[in-house]
Scaffold this active site. Structure first.
Site, PDB file in Angstrom:
ATOM      1  N   HIS A 257       0.809  -1.222   0.000  1.00 35.04           N
ATOM      2  CA  HIS A 257       0.000   0.000   0.000  1.00 35.04           C
ATOM      3  C   HIS A 257       0.840   1.269   0.000  1.00 35.04           C
ATOM      4  O   HIS A 257       0.331   2.344  -0.285  1.00 35.04           O
ATOM      5  CB  HIS A 257      -0.937   0.001   1.216  1.00 35.04           C
ATOM      6  CG  HIS A 257      -2.011  -1.033   1.105  1.00 35.04           C
ATOM      7  ND1 HIS A 257      -3.308  -0.719   0.742  1.00 35.04           N
ATOM      8  CD2 HIS A 257      -1.990  -2.372   1.256  1.00 35.04           C
ATOM      9  CE1 HIS A 257      -4.023  -1.833   0.703  1.00 35.04           C
ATOM     10  NE2 HIS A 257      -3.248  -2.846   1.010  1.00 35.04           N
TER      11      HIS A 257
ATOM     12  N   ASP B 199       3.534   9.626  -0.572  1.00 36.32           N
ATOM     13  CA  ASP B 199       2.352   8.854  -0.178  1.00 36.32           C
ATOM     14  C   ASP B 199       2.104   7.786  -1.243  1.00 36.32           C
ATOM     15  O   ASP B 199       2.197   8.085  -2.436  1.00 36.32           O
ATOM     16  CB  ASP B 199       1.135   9.795  -0.116  1.00 36.32           C
ATOM     17  CG  ASP B 199       0.157   9.422   0.990  1.00 36.32           C
ATOM     18  OD1 ASP B 199       0.066   8.232   1.317  1.00 36.32           O
ATOM     19  OD2 ASP B 199      -0.528  10.328   1.505  1.00 36.32           O
TER      20      ASP B 199
HETATM   21  C1  GDG Z   1      -1.987   3.902   3.529  1.00 36.94           C
HETATM   22  C2  GDG Z   1      -0.986   4.574   2.577  1.00 36.94           C
HETATM   23  C3  GDG Z   1      -2.700   4.510   0.773  1.00 36.94           C
HETATM   24  C4  GDG Z   1      -8.518   9.563   8.573  1.00 36.94           C
HETATM   25  N1  GDG Z   1      -8.909  10.118   9.735  1.00 36.94           N
HETATM   26  C5  GDG Z   1     -10.033   9.489  10.096  1.00 36.94           C
HETATM   27  C6  GDG Z   1     -10.341   8.531   9.128  1.00 36.94           C
HETATM   28  N2  GDG Z   1      -9.400   8.601   8.203  1.00 36.94           N
HETATM   29  C7  GDG Z   1      -9.373   7.772   7.003  1.00 36.94           C
HETATM   30  C8  GDG Z   1      -9.459   8.566   5.730  1.00 36.94           C
HETATM   31  C9  GDG Z   1      -8.859   7.583   4.729  1.00 36.94           C
HETATM   32  C10 GDG Z   1      -7.838   6.827   5.561  1.00 36.94           C
HETATM   33  O1  GDG Z   1      -8.152   7.066   6.929  1.00 36.94           O
HETATM   34  C11 GDG Z   1      -6.426   7.334   5.328  1.00 36.94           C
HETATM   35  O2  GDG Z   1      -5.987   6.819   4.117  1.00 36.94           O
HETATM   36  P1  GDG Z   1      -4.796   7.493   3.308  1.00 36.94           P
HETATM   37  O3  GDG Z   1      -4.708   6.814   1.988  1.00 36.94           O
HETATM   38  O4  GDG Z   1      -5.066   8.947   3.191  1.00 36.94           O
HETATM   39  O5  GDG Z   1      -3.487   7.321   4.189  1.00 36.94           O
HETATM   40  P2  GDG Z   1      -2.790   6.117   5.055  1.00 36.94           P
HETATM   41  O6  GDG Z   1      -3.504   5.905   6.332  1.00 36.94           O
HETATM   42  O7  GDG Z   1      -1.367   6.541   5.206  1.00 36.94           O
HETATM   43  O8  GDG Z   1      -2.911   4.806   4.146  1.00 36.94           O
HETATM   44  C12 GDG Z   1      -1.706   5.392   1.534  1.00 36.94           C
HETATM   45  C13 GDG Z   1      -3.575   3.720   1.730  1.00 36.94           C
HETATM   46  O9  GDG Z   1      -2.794   3.020   2.706  1.00 36.94           O
HETATM   47  C14 GDG Z   1      -4.448   2.703   0.995  1.00 36.94           C
HETATM   48  O10 GDG Z   1      -3.700   1.854   0.185  1.00 36.94           O
HETATM   49  O11 GDG Z   1      -3.524   5.354  -0.016  1.00 36.94           O
HETATM   50  O12 GDG Z   1      -0.773   5.951   0.614  1.00 36.94           O
HETATM   51  O13 GDG Z   1      -0.064   5.394   3.299  1.00 36.94           O
HETATM   52  O14 GDG Z   1      -9.803   6.661   4.279  1.00 36.94           O
HETATM   53  O15 GDG Z   1     -10.789   8.904   5.484  1.00 36.94           O
HETATM   54  N3  GDG Z   1     -11.432   7.747   9.174  1.00 36.94           N
HETATM   55  C15 GDG Z   1     -12.277   7.906  10.252  1.00 36.94           C
HETATM   56  N4  GDG Z   1     -12.007   8.811  11.247  1.00 36.94           N
HETATM   57  C16 GDG Z   1     -10.916   9.620  11.205  1.00 36.94           C
HETATM   58  O16 GDG Z   1     -10.711  10.446  12.106  1.00 36.94           O
HETATM   59  N5  GDG Z   1     -13.393   7.154  10.322  1.00 36.94           N
END
Ligand code: GDG
Length: 468
Positions: free
Chosen positions: A169, A376
């Site tokens: 990921h 990212d």
């Molecule tokens: C890894 C990779 C890749 C955030 N705060 C809350 C919350 N979130 C959710 C967001 C989003 C998820 O968490 C974060 O996903 P991201 O992709 O932005 O970042 P990572 O956590 O670093 O994810 C990344 C991903 O895996 C998938 O392959 O895209 O590059 O680093 O969905 O909405 N959700 C809730 N409360 C929060 O306070 N419910």
């Protein structure tokens, strides 16, 4: 619960969280109440799990607790125990203090510790054993992410009959950085146990192939590697979001009411929004610095614009994360102290988790979504914002270093290291005319709607299954 499955997912975490306050149920997971964890990965894989009566192998989140397999939400779950020491050395240590910074351009210095490595090997072996036990003959086993890179080859040794897919990921670093890792060969050999190694972007797949050639002398043809009489394919599958779920969410009356409330609370100011795990890869300090300078330079006045920054608590026992939290809190204090006025703080910072409904309302309320990671793998927040904006309003400021930048070409793309460039881009996004916003949003929505997370899962699995 039947003993074995034709389809097995292996991930560090199970796709459920224990409902707080419910009994821990002794050694039986069914005694406790569980709810499905939020997030795209789980909602993408859950339907496949149900259709194929699959099993998910992963840790249930409580250290030093051994649970029997249990079933919830139509999914069979096999908990893999982790001791407090495993959590410290394998998870917080090798996964998050070594691999995470190394794979994200070394934006923080990676810790190289033999003790952490030993724990990583030991816990990966435990996951491989658990998967080997539940996989039916010839089963499909899909292993997720950087915490489990040794599992493919460990599982192949135990179960040469199964078909193994692996998906990373996060980014996969270029040769020049990966070379630092004292256990570089072991990681590559671990991944080469898979039949298909999936990455977010083609560049990451190329990095992997190049490293296997240079470090292991592997033979190759384009993105196919020939290893121990097998073909290992390296391919890219950009992950995405559940567009349908988000569209349903934003259409709910209570979410719409919440949008009005948020807008009222900021007194009609232009809203800029950041939503991230509190992580040094996300570029939170850079975006706040740029925003603060817009006040310093007189481009903005209190009451005209407000930044809402949600920084969800993450990896709180890892030192770099504690340092970053202090740094951001000082920075927010300084900006508000210098530029805020009574009733008009310029940055609204929250170090708390929020519900999906609240996030959806924030996305809808935000005039400018600011996503500025230094590196990212993909960044789902950017795609969630686009998925929520069926109204074609709002502007997305997006780092060139997010995987999502390859698809969201019509975002306001920016180099987050370039603070002046970031300031100009924030202003351009804030001042975009509605017609311009709509033009850009329409193009981005087309991409995200056509390439949602369900398609990601289907494409990965059909590629794995087609492999002879
Ligand atoms: C890894 C990779 C890749 C955030 N705060 C809350 C919350 N979130 C959710 C967001 C989003 C998820 O968490 C974060 O996903 P991201 O992709 O932005 O970042 P990572 O956590 O670093 O994810 C990344 C991903 O895996 C998938 O392959 O895209 O590059 O680093 O969905 O909405 N959700 C809730 N409360 C929060 O306070 N419910």
């Amino acid at each position: 619960m039947s003993q074995v499955s034709e389809f097995v997912v292996v991930a560090n975490r199970l796709p459920v969280d224990r409902v707080p306050g419910t009994a821990n149920g002794g050694t039986n997971g069914e005694g406790a109440a569980w709810r499905r964890s939020p997030g795209g990965l789980v909602s993408a894989i859950a339907p496949v799990m149900r259709r194929r009566e699959g099993t998910w192998v992963g840790w249930h989140g409580a250290p030093d607790e051994v649970l029997e397999p249990f079933e919830t939400d139509g999914m069979k779950l096999v908990p893999v125990p982790q001791s407090s020491e495993d959590v410290e050395l394998y998870y917080e240590g090798f996964s998050n203090a070594t691999l995470w910074p190394l794979y994200h351009d070394v934006v923080a210095p990676p810790v190289y510790s033999r003790e952490m490595w030993d724990a990583y090997v030991k816990v990966n072996e435990r996951f491989a054993q658990a998967a080997a036990k539940v996989a039916a003959k010839g089963a499909i086993v899909w292993i997720q992410d950087y915490q489990l890179q040794l599992v493919p080859s460990m599982l192949r040794r135990l179960r040469p009959d199964v078909r193994i897919g692996f998906f990373l990921h996060i980014p996969f670093p270029p040769l020049e950085l990966f070379w630092q890792l004292p256990w570089r060969r072991r990681i590559l050999e671990g991944l080469l146990g898979a039949d298909l190694v999936g990455f977010q972007l083609p560049g990451a797949a190329n990095n992997f192939v190049r490293l296997c050639r240079r470090l292991l002398d592997a033979r190759y043809n384009k993105q196919d590697l020939f290893w121990e009489d097998r073909v290992v394919r390296a391919r890219s599958f950009p992950i995405s979001v559940d567009v349908g779920e988000l569209e349903d969410l934003v259409a709910q009356p209570h979410v719409q009411e919440r949008v009005d409330e948020i807008r009222n609370d900021v007194g009609g100011a232009t809203i800029l929004l950041g939503v991230d795990r509190l992580d040094y890869t996300k570029g939170i300090t850079q975006r706040l610095e740029a925003f603060g300078e817009l006040f310093r330079d007189g481009h903005l006045k209190p009451g005209q614009a407000a930044f809402i920054q949600i920084a969800t608590p993450s990896r709180e026992r890892v030192e770099q994360y504690q340092l970053l939290r202090d740094q951001i809190e000082q920075q927010v204090g300084r900006i508000n102290g210098e530029y805020g006025e009574i009733g008009y703080p310029v940055v609204n910072y929250m170090h708390t988790s929020h519900t999906r409904d609240e996030l959806a309302a924030l996305y809808l309320a935000a005039d400018v979504m600011v996503v500025t990671p230094l590196r990212d793998g993909m960044n789902l927040v950017a795609k969630e914002y686009v998925a929520c904006r069926a109204d074609l309003r709002g502007a997305l400021v997006l780092s060139e270093f997010a995987g999502a930048a390859a698809e969201l070409r019509r975002a306001y793309q920016v180099n987050p290291y370039d603070i002046d460039g970031l300031k100009e881009t924030l202003l351009a996004a804030m001042h975009a005319e509605p017609a311009e916003q709509a033009r850009r949003m329409r193009a981005m929505r087309k991409r995200v709607i056509e390439h949602d997370v369900d398609r990601w899962a289907r494409e990965f699995l059909s590629s794995l299954e087609q492999q002879a």
